[in-house]
Design an enzyme around this catalytic site. Structure first.
Site, PDB file in Angstrom:
ATOM      1  N   ASN A   9      38.605  56.956  31.094  1.00 40.59           N
ATOM      2  CA  ASN A   9      40.041  57.061  30.840  1.00 40.59           C
ATOM      3  C   ASN A   9      40.304  56.224  29.593  1.00 40.59           C
ATOM      4  OD1 ASN A   9      42.794  56.973  30.769  1.00 40.59           O
ATOM      5  ND2 ASN A   9      43.053  55.818  32.672  1.00 40.59           N
ATOM      6  N   TRP A  10      40.478  56.917  28.478  1.00 47.79           N
ATOM      7  CA  TRP A  10      40.640  56.195  27.211  1.00 47.79           C
ATOM      8  C   TRP A  10      41.979  55.467  27.120  1.00 47.79           C
ATOM      9  CZ3 TRP A  10      38.705  59.775  22.622  1.00 47.79           C
ATOM     10  CH2 TRP A  10      37.360  60.124  22.862  1.00 47.79           C
ATOM     11  N   LYS A  11      42.943  55.867  27.981  1.00 49.62           N
ATOM     12  CA  LYS A  11      44.306  55.308  27.926  1.00 49.62           C
ATOM     13  C   LYS A  11      44.878  55.530  26.517  1.00 49.62           C
ATOM     14  CE  LYS A  11      43.126  52.287  31.714  1.00 49.62           C
ATOM     15  NZ  LYS A  11      43.330  51.040  32.428  1.00 49.62           N
ATOM     16  N   HIS A  94      48.160  57.660  37.663  1.00 44.94           N
ATOM     17  CA  HIS A  94      47.526  56.371  37.341  1.00 44.94           C
ATOM     18  C   HIS A  94      48.537  55.248  37.577  1.00 44.94           C
ATOM     19  CE1 HIS A  94      45.640  53.122  35.137  1.00 44.94           C
ATOM     20  NE2 HIS A  94      44.509  53.784  35.277  1.00 44.94           N
ATOM     21  N   GLU A  96      49.298  52.769  35.905  1.00 47.56           N
ATOM     22  CA  GLU A  96      50.103  52.429  34.714  1.00 47.56           C
ATOM     23  C   GLU A  96      51.272  53.397  34.569  1.00 47.56           C
ATOM     24  OE1 GLU A  96      46.757  52.373  32.070  1.00 47.56           O
ATOM     25  OE2 GLU A  96      46.031  50.571  33.085  1.00 47.56           O
ATOM     26  N   GLU A 166      41.825  52.864  42.662  1.00 43.28           N
ATOM     27  CA  GLU A 166      41.908  51.843  41.622  1.00 43.28           C
ATOM     28  C   GLU A 166      42.828  50.708  42.064  1.00 43.28           C
ATOM     29  OE1 GLU A 166      40.790  53.734  37.551  1.00 43.28           O
ATOM     30  OE2 GLU A 166      42.953  53.702  37.777  1.00 43.28           O
ATOM     31  N   GLY A 172      41.589  46.312  34.162  1.00 38.54           N
ATOM     32  CA  GLY A 172      41.686  45.607  32.887  1.00 38.54           C
ATOM     33  C   GLY A 172      41.673  44.091  33.029  1.00 38.54           C
ATOM     34  N   SER A 212      37.758  47.660  36.216  1.00 36.97           N
ATOM     35  CA  SER A 212      36.744  46.762  35.634  1.00 36.97           C
ATOM     36  C   SER A 212      35.319  47.178  36.000  1.00 36.97           C
ATOM     37  CB  SER A 212      37.004  45.307  36.023  1.00 36.97           C
ATOM     38  OG  SER A 212      38.265  44.884  35.519  1.00 36.97           O
ATOM     39  N   GLY A 233      37.926  52.530  32.387  1.00 40.79           N
ATOM     40  CA  GLY A 233      38.832  52.265  31.278  1.00 40.79           C
ATOM     41  C   GLY A 233      38.076  51.649  30.108  1.00 40.79           C
ATOM     42  N   GLY A 234      38.180  50.332  29.986  1.00 40.83           N
ATOM     43  CA  GLY A 234      37.606  49.604  28.853  1.00 40.83           C
ATOM     44  C   GLY A 234      36.176  49.989  28.497  1.00 40.83           C
TER      45      GLY A 234
HETATM   46  P1  13P Z   1      39.386  49.207  33.323  1.00 41.47           P
HETATM   47  O1  13P Z   1      38.018  49.837  33.542  1.00 41.47           O
HETATM   48  O2  13P Z   1      39.663  48.881  31.908  1.00 41.47           O
HETATM   49  O3  13P Z   1      39.635  48.095  34.279  1.00 41.47           O
HETATM   50  O4  13P Z   1      40.449  50.373  33.696  1.00 41.47           O
HETATM   51  C1  13P Z   1      40.306  51.051  34.874  1.00 41.47           C
HETATM   52  C2  13P Z   1      41.258  52.175  34.855  1.00 41.47           C
HETATM   53  O5  13P Z   1      42.453  51.988  34.935  1.00 41.47           O
HETATM   54  C3  13P Z   1      40.725  53.540  34.728  1.00 41.47           C
HETATM   55  O6  13P Z   1      41.697  54.485  34.963  1.00 41.47           O
END
Ligand code: 13P
Length: 250
Positions: A9-11, A94, A96, A166, A172, A212, A233-234
């Site tokens: 997930n590049w966000k 998600h 967010e 999640e 994050g 994470s 994510g990251g």
């Molecule tokens: P991180 O891997 O950066 O913690 O993000 C997880 C995430 O929200 C994937 O959708």
């Protein structure tokens, strides 16, 4: 259990102009993967991502969609638009989006149904906050999120859905859920799905962990019986790290 899927997930990261080369890099780094590999990108990056993924094993996903077919919804993107670009997956609900963009269990359900109607695979996100975990209501909350998300979805369609667990406190933050904590909730989600449908349908549904997940902790998390993949994510923004996670999903 479900088919193994590792999705990035590049966000709100990476420019459209960086996307073609980066997706090619991911395809190269994850060649021969034993699981499905997905890159979920911002809307404006999707056409470059699809172009780069063509002829490779990599699949492309969006990070959101609107539940209406078309019309006066300024700034929104429909399922048909995503299908027209040959996108395969779409992240829905998600945390967010729930936190910053007023996504609710009801809109998650409407979006999931629309995605399935149009042949997109929804990746439905659920998860608790730190306060909720500390109050001991994690499974109660997640049971509610799952029941509302799947409301009105047939067994045949449900089997195509991907669920991503999640925990909000792990996103994050560098603070991963332990493999035991993640497995406990993922097994709980599988039980709720069994209750809603049946054993074989629940077993077919891919349940991912996200929060994470990285090159160091992926193998331990992915070894758990009810964790069928990851939403990353990251660590999805660096192809070498992402490739280590993909390699851990066997
Ligand atoms: P991180 O891997 O950066 O913690 O993000 C997880 C995430 O929200 C994937 O959708």
């Amino acid at each position: 259990m479900g088919k193994y899927i590792i999705a990035g997930n590049w966000k709100m990261n990476k420019l459209p102009s960086e996307t073609y080369d980066y997706v090619k890099e991911v395809a190269e780094a994850t060649k021969g993967a034993a699981c499905e590999v997905v890159c979920c990108t911002p809307f404006v990056n999707l056409s470059e991502a699809v172009k780069a993924a063509e002829g490779t094993h990599v699949k492309i996903g969006a990070e959101n969609l609107h539940f209406e077919d078309s019309g006066a919804y300024t700034g929104e993107v429909s399922a048909d638009m995503l299908c027209d670009l040959k996108v395969d997956y779409v992240i829905i609900g998600h945390s967010e989006r729930r936190q910053y963009f007023a996504e609710t269990d009801e809109t998650v359900n409407l979006k999931a149904k629309k995605a399935l109607e149009k042949g997109l695979i929804p990746i439905i996100c659920v998860g608790e906050s730190l306060d909720q975990r500390e109050a001991g209501v994690t499974m109660e909350l997640i049971t509610g999120q799952i029941k509302k998300a799947f409301d009105g979805i047939s067994k045949t369609d449900a089997a195509k859905v991907v669920v991503a667990y999640e925990p909000i406190w792990a996103i994050g933050t560098g603070k991963t859920a332990t493999a035991e904590q993640a497995e406990e909730v993922c097994a709980g989600i599988r039980n709720v799905l069994t209750e809603l449908y049946d054993d074989s349908c629940a077993a077919e549904i891919t349940i991912q962990y996200g929060g994470s997940m990285n090159a160091k902790n992926a193998a331990e998390l992915l070894a758990k019986e009810n964790i069928d993949g990851g939403l990353i994510g990251g660590a999805s923004l660096k192809s070498a790290d992402f490739a280590v996670i993909v390699a851990a999903a066997k």
